[in-house]
Design a protein around this motif. Structure first.
Motif, PDB file in Angstrom:
ATOM      1  N   GLY A 105       0.812  -1.207   0.000  1.00 41.73           N
ATOM      2  CA  GLY A 105       0.000   0.000   0.000  1.00 41.73           C
ATOM      3  C   GLY A 105       0.848   1.261   0.000  1.00 41.73           C
ATOM      4  N   ASP A 106       1.941   1.237   0.763  1.00 40.68           N
ATOM      5  CA  ASP A 106       2.839   2.401   0.780  1.00 40.68           C
ATOM      6  C   ASP A 106       3.475   2.628  -0.587  1.00 40.68           C
ATOM      7  OD1 ASP A 106       2.311   2.845   3.431  1.00 40.68           O
ATOM      8  OD2 ASP A 106       3.996   1.624   4.132  1.00 40.68           O
ATOM      9  N   ARG A 107       3.856   1.561  -1.251  1.00 37.82           N
ATOM     10  CA  ARG A 107       4.444   1.701  -2.588  1.00 37.82           C
ATOM     11  C   ARG A 107       3.452   2.307  -3.571  1.00 37.82           C
ATOM     12  NH1 ARG A 107       6.517  -3.491  -1.278  1.00 37.82           N
ATOM     13  NH2 ARG A 107       4.882  -4.483  -2.535  1.00 37.82           N
ATOM     14  N   LEU A 108       2.218   1.825  -3.517  1.00 36.18           N
ATOM     15  CA  LEU A 108       1.204   2.346  -4.433  1.00 36.18           C
ATOM     16  C   LEU A 108       0.908   3.808  -4.142  1.00 36.18           C
ATOM     17  CD1 LEU A 108      -0.831   1.856  -6.670  1.00 36.18           C
ATOM     18  CD2 LEU A 108      -2.451   1.051  -4.936  1.00 36.18           C
ATOM     19  N   ARG A 109       0.802   4.161  -2.879  1.00 36.44           N
ATOM     20  CA  ARG A 109       0.534   5.563  -2.536  1.00 36.44           C
ATOM     21  C   ARG A 109       1.693   6.461  -2.948  1.00 36.44           C
ATOM     22  NH1 ARG A 109      -2.249   3.238   1.871  1.00 36.44           N
ATOM     23  NH2 ARG A 109      -0.304   2.958   2.985  1.00 36.44           N
ATOM     24  N   THR A 110       2.914   5.990  -2.774  1.00 32.76           N
ATOM     25  CA  THR A 110       4.066   6.785  -3.190  1.00 32.76           C
ATOM     26  C   THR A 110       4.045   7.039  -4.689  1.00 32.76           C
ATOM     27  OG1 THR A 110       5.393   5.869  -1.375  1.00 32.76           O
ATOM     28  CG2 THR A 110       6.579   6.884  -3.218  1.00 32.76           C
ATOM     29  N   GLN A 111       3.757   6.005  -5.459  1.00 28.57           N
ATOM     30  CA  GLN A 111       3.700   6.179  -6.906  1.00 28.57           C
ATOM     31  C   GLN A 111       2.595   7.142  -7.309  1.00 28.57           C
ATOM     32  OE1 GLN A 111       3.256   2.229  -8.445  1.00 28.57           O
ATOM     33  NE2 GLN A 111       5.351   1.619  -7.961  1.00 28.57           N
ATOM     34  N   ALA A 192      -8.296  10.407  -2.350  1.00 27.70           N
ATOM     35  CA  ALA A 192      -8.414   8.959  -2.112  1.00 27.70           C
ATOM     36  C   ALA A 192      -7.130   8.388  -1.525  1.00 27.70           C
ATOM     37  CB  ALA A 192      -8.763   8.252  -3.422  1.00 27.70           C
ATOM     38  N   THR A 193      -5.992   8.883  -1.989  1.00 25.32           N
ATOM     39  CA  THR A 193      -4.716   8.395  -1.459  1.00 25.32           C
ATOM     40  C   THR A 193      -4.554   8.751   0.014  1.00 25.32           C
ATOM     41  OG1 THR A 193      -3.733   8.646  -3.655  1.00 25.32           O
ATOM     42  CG2 THR A 193      -2.223   8.431  -1.790  1.00 25.32           C
ATOM     43  N   LEU A 194      -4.876   9.991   0.354  1.00 21.91           N
ATOM     44  CA  LEU A 194      -4.780  10.404   1.755  1.00 21.91           C
ATOM     45  C   LEU A 194      -5.771   9.635   2.634  1.00 21.91           C
ATOM     46  CD1 LEU A 194      -4.356  14.273   1.344  1.00 21.91           C
ATOM     47  CD2 LEU A 194      -2.597  12.575   1.867  1.00 21.91           C
ATOM     48  N   ALA A 195      -6.974   9.387   2.119  1.00 17.45           N
ATOM     49  CA  ALA A 195      -7.952   8.619   2.893  1.00 17.45           C
ATOM     50  C   ALA A 195      -7.461   7.196   3.129  1.00 17.45           C
ATOM     51  CB  ALA A 195      -9.290   8.608   2.159  1.00 17.45           C
ATOM     52  N   SER A 196      -6.848   6.597   2.110  1.00 17.46           N
ATOM     53  CA  SER A 196      -6.288   5.251   2.280  1.00 17.46           C
ATOM     54  C   SER A 196      -5.196   5.233   3.328  1.00 17.46           C
ATOM     55  CB  SER A 196      -5.742   4.752   0.934  1.00 17.46           C
ATOM     56  OG  SER A 196      -5.056   3.529   1.096  1.00 17.46           O
ATOM     57  N   LEU A 197      -4.362   6.271   3.343  1.00 20.05           N
ATOM     58  CA  LEU A 197      -3.292   6.342   4.342  1.00 20.05           C
ATOM     59  C   LEU A 197      -3.861   6.462   5.747  1.00 20.05           C
ATOM     60  CD1 LEU A 197      -0.319   6.593   5.092  1.00 20.05           C
ATOM     61  CD2 LEU A 197      -0.479   9.048   4.637  1.00 20.05           C
ATOM     62  N   VAL A 198      -4.893   7.284   5.913  1.00 19.95           N
ATOM     63  CA  VAL A 198      -5.500   7.465   7.241  1.00 19.95           C
ATOM     64  C   VAL A 198      -6.117   6.157   7.732  1.00 19.95           C
ATOM     65  CG1 VAL A 198      -7.348   8.633   8.490  1.00 19.95           C
ATOM     66  CG2 VAL A 198      -5.892   9.932   6.950  1.00 19.95           C
ATOM     67  N   VAL A 199      -6.809   5.443   6.834  1.00 17.78           N
ATOM     68  CA  VAL A 199      -7.429   4.178   7.222  1.00 17.78           C
ATOM     69  C   VAL A 199      -6.377   3.153   7.629  1.00 17.78           C
ATOM     70  CG1 VAL A 199      -8.756   2.220   6.351  1.00 17.78           C
ATOM     71  CG2 VAL A 199      -9.491   4.540   5.833  1.00 17.78           C
ATOM     72  N   GLU A 200      -5.270   3.096   6.884  1.00 16.88           N
ATOM     73  CA  GLU A 200      -4.229   2.128   7.226  1.00 16.88           C
ATOM     74  C   GLU A 200      -3.568   2.474   8.558  1.00 16.88           C
ATOM     75  OE1 GLU A 200       0.024   0.536   5.422  1.00 16.88           O
ATOM     76  OE2 GLU A 200      -1.580   1.138   4.070  1.00 16.88           O
ATOM     77  N   LEU A 201      -3.322   3.744   8.795  1.00 11.77           N
ATOM     78  CA  LEU A 201      -2.719   4.146  10.073  1.00 11.77           C
ATOM     79  C   LEU A 201      -3.661   3.844  11.239  1.00 11.77           C
ATOM     80  CD1 LEU A 201      -1.074   7.570   9.105  1.00 11.77           C
ATOM     81  CD2 LEU A 201       0.065   5.377   9.475  1.00 11.77           C
ATOM     82  N   ALA A 202      -4.958   4.038  11.031  1.00 10.07           N
ATOM     83  CA  ALA A 202      -5.917   3.785  12.105  1.00 10.07           C
ATOM     84  C   ALA A 202      -6.084   2.301  12.392  1.00 10.07           C
ATOM     85  CB  ALA A 202      -7.264   4.405  11.751  1.00 10.07           C
ATOM     86  N   SER A 203      -5.853   1.463  11.397  1.00  6.32           N
ATOM     87  CA  SER A 203      -6.063   0.023  11.571  1.00  6.32           C
ATOM     88  C   SER A 203      -4.817  -0.720  12.017  1.00  6.32           C
ATOM     89  CB  SER A 203      -6.569  -0.593  10.258  1.00  6.32           C
ATOM     90  OG  SER A 203      -5.615  -0.423   9.228  1.00  6.32           O
ATOM     91  N   ARG A 204      -3.689  -0.058  12.106  1.00  7.79           N
ATOM     92  CA  ARG A 204      -2.471  -0.733  12.547  1.00  7.79           C
ATOM     93  C   ARG A 204      -2.602  -1.148  14.005  1.00  7.79           C
ATOM     94  NH1 ARG A 204       2.499   2.808   9.798  1.00  7.79           N
ATOM     95  NH2 ARG A 204       2.076   2.145   7.642  1.00  7.79           N
TER      96      ARG A 204
END
Length: 287
Positions: A105-111, A192-204
């Motif tokens: 997910g981090d790789r995709l968001r970076t790209q 959408a990218t920022l929302a995905s990052l927030v969801v992943e950080l919240a679910s860790r």
């Protein structure tokens, strides 16, 4: 030669052609060329543009399944129509820096972030040149310098639209439509990218709350099928046993014996009573 080989061999020449296109187009518009200089700049622009069109058509005809290739390579069509977008690929090295990629997910968001930012910069710059060329000599136009055109492109791509500068020609308005749609698309991608990052950080740390992916479901189903197949196979060691023997502690030598503590001398199904003769008395006479 197949399509992948052609692409590998033409990657660098096409990047050079993209730079040539950008330089020639910028020179023609910003310097407001006339005469032979404009002819030279225009020739470079048309030749490099033609190179990108030819490259796209060659790769399309080299593909085994052309319709599938067309649907899965829409970005290449965009590169052919707007050659300078190919320069976005030069930002690929930013996505390969160490420390920027830890998960998929981090790789995709970076790209997405890197390519999105690069595409936004190129879109703003090319839109500035295009609207300036369309508006500069139009009667009553107020977009007459590159600085004004750049300002207009920035406020348009961000969907702000102050309205202080507006195109009045048809060509300028078409550029404005393209910039607005491009800005909305980029804003949606970034959001959408920022929302995905927030969801992943919240679910860790709470992986039990994360939904299962299709790959995980397929892996689980494969394990269940393997266990089912293994249990359905006959087990010789498990099925082997004494024929007819069902007693818990009977003598295995007695066919069909089922007594719990029967005497093996007794007929089948009969248990000897120790009290039947003499009731447990002494074997001596009179006992």
């Amino acid at each position: 030669m197949d399509e992948s080989t052609w692409r590998a061999r033409t990657e660098v020449p096409l990047v050079v052609a993209g730079f040539a296109y950008l330089v020639a187009y910028s020179w023609r518009v910003i310097a407001d060329l006339t005469g032979p200089a404009r002819i030279v700049a225009t020739t470079v622009v048309l030749v490099t543009w033609g190179i990108f069109i030819v490259d796209y058509l060659v790769r399309l005809f080299m593909a085994d399944r052309r319709w599938v290739w067309f649907r899965t390579h829409l970005s290449d069509l965009a590169f052919a129509l707007v050659p300078v977008l190919r320069l976005v690929r030069l930002l690929r090295f930013l996505t390969l820096l160490p420390g920027l990629r830890s998960t998929r997910g981090d790789r995709l968001r970076t790209q997405i972030m890197v390519y999105g930012a690069g595409a936004a910069v190129i879109l703003i710059y090319i839109a500035s040149l295009a609207v300036l060329e369309a508006e500069r000599h139009a009667p009553g136009a107020n977009i007459t310098t590159f600085g004004i055109a750049f300002w207009w492109a920035c406020v348009t791509v961000t969907t702000t639209g102050f309205g202080d500068y507006t195109p009045i020609t048809d060509a300028g308005r078409l550029v404005g439509i393209g910039v607005m749609f491009g800005g909305v698309a980029l804003a949606g991608i970034i959001t959408a990218t920022l929302a995905s990052l927030v969801v992943e950080l919240a679910s860790r740390g709470h992986d039990d709350r994360e939904p299962a992916t299709r790959a995980q479901v397929r892996e689980l189903l494969a394990k269940v099928e393997a266990l089912t197949a293994a249990s359905a196979r006959p087990d010789p060691a498990r099925d082997a046993g004494t024929p007819g023997g069902s007693g818990l502690s009977g003598d295995p030598r007695a066919p069909g014996g089922s007594g719990l503590s029967g005497d093996p001398r007794a007929p089948r199904g009969e248990v000897l009573d120790p009290d039947a003769e003499g009731h447990g008395g002494d074997d001596r006479p009179g006992g």
